[in-house]
Design an enzyme around this catalytic site. Structure first.
Site, PDB file in Angstrom:
ATOM      1  N   ARG A   1      41.790 139.882  58.520  1.00  0.00           N
ATOM      2  CA  ARG A   1      40.650 139.596  59.378  1.00  0.00           C
ATOM      3  C   ARG A   1      39.477 140.463  58.974  1.00  0.00           C
ATOM      4  NH1 ARG A   1      41.898 135.559  60.151  1.00  0.00           N
ATOM      5  NH2 ARG A   1      42.002 134.201  61.966  1.00  0.00           N
TER       6      ARG A   1
ATOM      7  N   ASP B   1      39.160 138.336  51.411  1.00  0.00           N
ATOM      8  CA  ASP B   1      39.167 136.896  51.727  1.00  0.00           C
ATOM      9  C   ASP B   1      38.531 136.627  53.082  1.00  0.00           C
ATOM     10  OD1 ASP B   1      41.396 134.487  52.942  1.00  0.00           O
ATOM     11  OD2 ASP B   1      40.012 134.130  51.270  1.00  0.00           O
TER      12      ASP B   1
ATOM     13  N   GLU C   1      31.397 135.358  59.105  1.00  0.00           N
ATOM     14  CA  GLU C   1      31.707 134.272  58.171  1.00  0.00           C
ATOM     15  C   GLU C   1      30.870 133.053  58.549  1.00  0.00           C
ATOM     16  OE1 GLU C   1      35.916 133.529  57.955  1.00  0.00           O
ATOM     17  OE2 GLU C   1      36.356 135.591  57.405  1.00  0.00           O
TER      18      GLU C   1
ATOM     19  N   HIS D   1      37.671 132.857  52.611  1.00  0.00           N
ATOM     20  CA  HIS D   1      38.691 132.622  53.641  1.00  0.00           C
ATOM     21  C   HIS D   1      39.633 131.507  53.211  1.00  0.00           C
ATOM     22  CE1 HIS D   1      39.442 133.253  58.185  1.00  0.00           C
ATOM     23  NE2 HIS D   1      40.543 132.859  57.590  1.00  0.00           N
ATOM     24  N   LEU D   2      40.294 131.729  52.070  1.00  0.00           N
ATOM     25  CA  LEU D   2      41.186 130.719  51.485  1.00  0.00           C
ATOM     26  C   LEU D   2      42.658 130.995  51.752  1.00  0.00           C
ATOM     27  CD1 LEU D   2      39.508 130.260  47.964  1.00  0.00           C
ATOM     28  CD2 LEU D   2      39.261 128.819  50.018  1.00  0.00           C
TER      29      LEU D   2
HETATM   30  N1  LIG Z   1      43.041 134.805  55.498  1.00  0.00           N
HETATM   31  C1  LIG Z   1      43.662 133.828  56.081  1.00  0.00           C
HETATM   32  O1  LIG Z   1      43.372 132.655  55.859  1.00  0.00           O
HETATM   33  C2  LIG Z   1      44.752 134.130  57.029  1.00  0.00           C
HETATM   34  C3  LIG Z   1      44.694 135.258  57.818  1.00  0.00           C
HETATM   35  N2  LIG Z   1      45.686 135.504  58.701  1.00  0.00           N
HETATM   36  C4  LIG Z   1      45.585 136.698  59.536  1.00  0.00           C
HETATM   37  O2  LIG Z   1      46.513 137.661  59.068  1.00  0.00           O
HETATM   38  C5  LIG Z   1      46.887 138.526  60.139  1.00  0.00           C
HETATM   39  C6  LIG Z   1      48.379 138.745  60.155  1.00  0.00           C
HETATM   40  O3  LIG Z   1      48.997 137.493  60.383  1.00  0.00           O
HETATM   41  P1  LIG Z   1      50.572 137.489  60.692  1.00  0.00           P
HETATM   42  O4  LIG Z   1      51.296 138.354  59.744  1.00  0.00           O
HETATM   43  O5  LIG Z   1      50.971 136.070  60.845  1.00  0.00           O
HETATM   44  O6  LIG Z   1      50.585 138.171  62.139  1.00  0.00           O
HETATM   45  P2  LIG Z   1      51.800 138.956  62.811  1.00  0.00           P
HETATM   46  O7  LIG Z   1      51.477 139.009  64.263  1.00  0.00           O
HETATM   47  O8  LIG Z   1      53.078 138.392  62.352  1.00  0.00           O
HETATM   48  O9  LIG Z   1      51.676 140.422  62.198  1.00  0.00           O
HETATM   49  C7  LIG Z   1      50.642 141.278  62.590  1.00  0.00           C
HETATM   50  C8  LIG Z   1      51.240 142.677  62.545  1.00  0.00           C
HETATM   51  O10 LIG Z   1      50.198 143.609  62.774  1.00  0.00           O
HETATM   52  C9  LIG Z   1      50.751 144.660  63.525  1.00  0.00           C
HETATM   53  N3  LIG Z   1      49.682 145.408  64.159  1.00  0.00           N
HETATM   54  C10 LIG Z   1      48.987 145.097  65.266  1.00  0.00           C
HETATM   55  N4  LIG Z   1      48.099 146.071  65.521  1.00  0.00           N
HETATM   56  C11 LIG Z   1      48.239 147.008  64.546  1.00  0.00           C
HETATM   57  C12 LIG Z   1      47.603 148.231  64.250  1.00  0.00           C
HETATM   58  N5  LIG Z   1      46.642 148.715  65.046  1.00  0.00           N
HETATM   59  N6  LIG Z   1      47.993 148.919  63.156  1.00  0.00           N
HETATM   60  C13 LIG Z   1      48.972 148.427  62.370  1.00  0.00           C
HETATM   61  N7  LIG Z   1      49.629 147.275  62.598  1.00  0.00           N
HETATM   62  C14 LIG Z   1      49.250 146.577  63.676  1.00  0.00           C
HETATM   63  C15 LIG Z   1      51.674 143.972  64.502  1.00  0.00           C
HETATM   64  O11 LIG Z   1      52.634 144.874  65.001  1.00  0.00           O
HETATM   65  C16 LIG Z   1      52.299 142.908  63.619  1.00  0.00           C
HETATM   66  O12 LIG Z   1      53.502 143.357  63.062  1.00  0.00           O
HETATM   67  C17 LIG Z   1      46.381 137.838  61.415  1.00  0.00           C
HETATM   68  O13 LIG Z   1      45.209 138.483  61.872  1.00  0.00           O
HETATM   69  C18 LIG Z   1      45.993 136.466  60.958  1.00  0.00           C
HETATM   70  O14 LIG Z   1      44.921 135.938  61.706  1.00  0.00           O
HETATM   71  C19 LIG Z   1      46.793 134.703  58.825  1.00  0.00           C
HETATM   72  C20 LIG Z   1      46.889 133.572  58.065  1.00  0.00           C
HETATM   73  C21 LIG Z   1      45.856 133.179  57.125  1.00  0.00           C
HETATM   74  O1  LIG Z   2      45.563 131.424  60.372  1.00  0.00           O
HETATM   75  C1  LIG Z   2      44.653 132.276  60.322  1.00  0.00           C
HETATM   76  O2  LIG Z   2      44.599 133.278  61.065  1.00  0.00           O
HETATM   77  C2  LIG Z   2      43.573 132.059  59.385  1.00  0.00           C
HETATM   78  O3  LIG Z   2      42.727 132.910  59.258  1.00  0.00           O
HETATM   79  C3  LIG Z   2      43.485 130.735  58.661  1.00  0.00           C
HETATM   80  O4  LIG Z   2      42.135 130.341  58.741  1.00  0.00           O
HETATM   81  P1  LIG Z   2      41.777 128.791  58.455  1.00  0.00           P
HETATM   82  O5  LIG Z   2      42.634 127.963  59.347  1.00  0.00           O
HETATM   83  O6  LIG Z   2      42.088 128.547  57.008  1.00  0.00           O
HETATM   84  O7  LIG Z   2      40.317 128.664  58.793  1.00  0.00           O
END
Ligand SMILES: NC(=O)C1=CN([C@@H]2O[C@H](COP(=O)(O)OP(=O)(O)OC[C@H]3O[C@@H](n4cnc5c(N)ncnc54)[C@H](O)[C@@H]3O)[C@@H](O)[C@H]2O)C=CC1
Ligand SMILES: O=C(O)C(=O)COP(=O)(O)O
Length: 546
Positions: free
Chosen positions: A247, A271, A276, A296-297
């Site tokens: 994020r 990313d 954004e 943001h891919l």
């Molecule tokens: N760039 C993109 O397109 C994508 C981005 N994301 C983002 O990636 C992030 C992680 O996604 P997931 O692994 O599915 O989530 P998740 O909920 O499985 O893992 C997040 C982890 O962060 C930990 N956490 C929370 N606060 C924290 C802190 N202050 N310090 C350290 N760890 C902390 C939690 O305990 C958890 O284990 C999310 O914010 C999600 O929105 C997810 C998918 C695609």
């Molecule tokens: O799943 C997430 O948290 C993402 O950041 C994915 O973003 P998007 O659905 O590709 O715009």
């Protein structure tokens, strides 16, 4: 982009009365097809919050990704909205508290794009290490430069994973297979869990000091905002490289740009961004080969987009059909399996809450939910929520539901106490549920249970034992237990052509105080309550509609 997806095989008349779903970001066709089974689907992408607010009022559901911002203004304008479906993980682009206050369920796809984001992270780490984007650009533009792009290996280097959740742990697993040493920081993950993945759980400062690569897999929260800043960057090695596919906002982008330009950080691959799309004048855009930027891919694979589209479209479909959602982010503890198991108890709790609000009357200050006997072993949160929904139903009608009942109660200053007493032994195998309301009319309580066939029984009203099924129209009287009083009430109701379905008296001692509970086939006509209270021995009478 404007488009309407019409259900091909749906008669026009039914199609015109179907709920409407707005899809405001690009969603795979498979998701649109699922929605079209139960709703009219409009695809309108690229809308600003104010543009969205102007049209959202006609929609029952909204499906989006990260490109749509759902502000409190949009929520307020969405008077028909029942569900917001985020086809991905992060819901920080949705004002979830505002949606919860409005009773709008917000769902996401917690795992649909995990692999995609993890693989993007790994691709970014290796691209950063071997300068692949710049080498590609140089070669394509006619160069053959084999000196400027000497890279480094990740083998035997230390990867620091901040956030060892679904994506972070997959990245760690693959990185371990590539021969990397793993450090992790995650305040909500146990050391045992980290060891299972092969990572050593350390404090953040240690991770910053020792990692050769730092990858962020955390949500943006008040605690994680600006986690990487000038101060923390200064703790890192000058060769450390940072990857952020989680994020924006968790990195101070100006501080990072300054550190890379000054050679204090080996580089970064981003990313996601604080704002954004990334602003044209962002300091990140001016940097050279030690910075890789993608728009943001992380979730942009065909597989992930099918996964999240199906996952969320099915949840929207289910909610529009009156079924529970499997990944609601704003209903405490109410997952479909729990819901199915507890459904009879939720109906009991809701009925008792509705009854209690009418027995108690006045302004409510506290609700005590007491799970008794076998019920004490059940998960209480959904039962408390259902009791609150019932308690607030008379005041809020259909505006209150399982999503907002807790928040509505707290906003009304209703203290909620939850107790369990497994020692209570009553005639009900599944245990019993007691609700106690305290407020401007003192303390009142009701109790109920489920019979073997799941039928609800009201078993106590205040201090009086009864044993009646709830019915739509009920009449309660408080009176002195004396001969003839039951007959007088029955005759009086008969004279008003009110048919009694059942009648029961609850008393603790003969000829003492008592309660009479009558289930009626019809609502009580105007004026009859006043006549009932004139009957000698009657001290109070009130009707209840459940
Ligand atoms: N760039 C993109 O397109 C994508 C981005 N994301 C983002 O990636 C992030 C992680 O996604 P997931 O692994 O599915 O989530 P998740 O909920 O499985 O893992 C997040 C982890 O962060 C930990 N956490 C929370 N606060 C924290 C802190 N202050 N310090 C350290 N760890 C902390 C939690 O305990 C958890 O284990 C999310 O914010 C999600 O929105 C997810 C998918 C695609
Ligand atoms: O799943 C997430 O948290 C993402 O950041 C994915 O973003 P998007 O659905 O590709 O715009």
């Amino acid at each position: 982009m404007i488009g309407r997806i019409c259900g091909s095989s749906i008669p026009v008349a039914r199609w015109l009365t179907m709920p409407k779903v707005l899809v405001s970001d690009p969603i795979d066709q498979v998701g649109l097809d699922i929605l079209s089974q139960v709703a009219q689907v409009d695809v309108k992408t690229g809308l600003s919050p104010s543009e969205l607010a102007q049209i959202i009022g006609e929609y029952d559901a909204l499906m989006l990704r990260s490109g749509t911002r759902v502000t409190a203004e949009v929520i307020e304008a969405g008077q028909k909205l029942r569900i917001i479906g985020r086809a991905g993980v992060g819901v920080d682009n949705v004002d979830v508290p505002a949606a919860t206050r409005r009773g709008i369920v917000v769902v996401n796809s917690p795992e649909g794009n995990t692999i995609a984001a993890a693989e993007h992270t790994l691709a970014m780490m290796l691209s950063l290490s071997r300068h692949i984007p710049d080498a590609n650009a140089s070669t394509k533009s006619g160069g053959w430069d084999r000196k400027s792009f000497v890279g480094t290996e990740v083998y035997k280097k230390t990867l620091g994973v901040v956030g060892l959740g679904k994506i972070g742990s997959h990245v760690a697993t693959v990185a371990k297979a590539m021969g990397m040493k793993l450090l992790a920081y995650d305040p909500f993950i146990s050391a045992e869990r980290a060891e299972q993945i092969g990572a050593r759980l350390v404090e953040l400062d240690i991770l910053f000091q020792e990692a050769d690569y730092i990858t962020l897999h955390i949500p943006k929260t008040p605690e994680t905002a600006n986690l990487i800043n000038a101060e923390t960057l200064a703790k890192m090695k000058p060769t450390t490289r940072i990857i952020n596919c989680a994020r924006g906002g968790v990195i101070n982008e100006q501080a990072l740009a300054d550190a890379i330009a000054a050679g204090k950080i080996g580089g970064a691959a981003l990313d996601v961004y604080d704002q954004e799309p990334l602003q044209a004048d962002s300091p990140l855009r001016a940097l050279g080969k030690n910075l890789i930027l993608t728009p943001h891919l992380g979730a942009s694979t065909t597989e992930a987009q099918v996964n999240v589209a199906v996952d969320v479209a099915e949840q929207i479909r289910d909610v529009l059909l009156g079924l529970p959602a499997r990944s609601a982010v704003n209903i405490p503890g109410l997952y479909p399996d729990i819901l199915e198991k507890l459904r009879p108890y939720l109906q009991l709790a809701e009925t008792l809450g509705n009854l209690l609000s009418q027995v108690a009357g006045g302004r409510l200050e506290q609700l005590t939910v007491r799970l008794q006997g076998e019920l004490a072993a059940q998960q209480s949160q959904p039962i408390v929520v259902a009791a609150l929904k019932g308690l607030l139903t008379q005041a809020l009608r259909e505006r209150v539901n399982y999503v907002n009942a807790m928040i509505e109660a707290k906003e009304r200053g209703i203290r909620i106490i939850e107790t369990r007493d497994e020692s209570v032994r009553d005639d009900y195998a599944g245990g019993s549920l007691q609700l106690v309301a305290t407020g401007s009319n003192g303390e009142h309580r009701v109790m109920g249970a489920l019979l073997g066939d799941g039928e609800i029984r009201i078993t106590n009203v205040d201090e009086f034992p009864v044993n009646v099924p709830p019915s739509r129209y009920m009449l309660f009287t408080r009176h002195r237990d004396m001969p003839g009083i039951i007959g007088k009430i029955g005759s009086l109701l008969g004279s008003f052509n009110v048919n009694i379905a059942s009648m029961q008296v609850g008393r603790r001692i003969v000829r003492g105080d008592a309660v009479m509970v009558l289930s009626l086939d019809d609502p009580l006509p105007e004026g009859i309550l006043a006549e009932i209270t004139k009957v000698a021995g009657i001290s109070d009478a009130y009707t209840v509609v459940l």
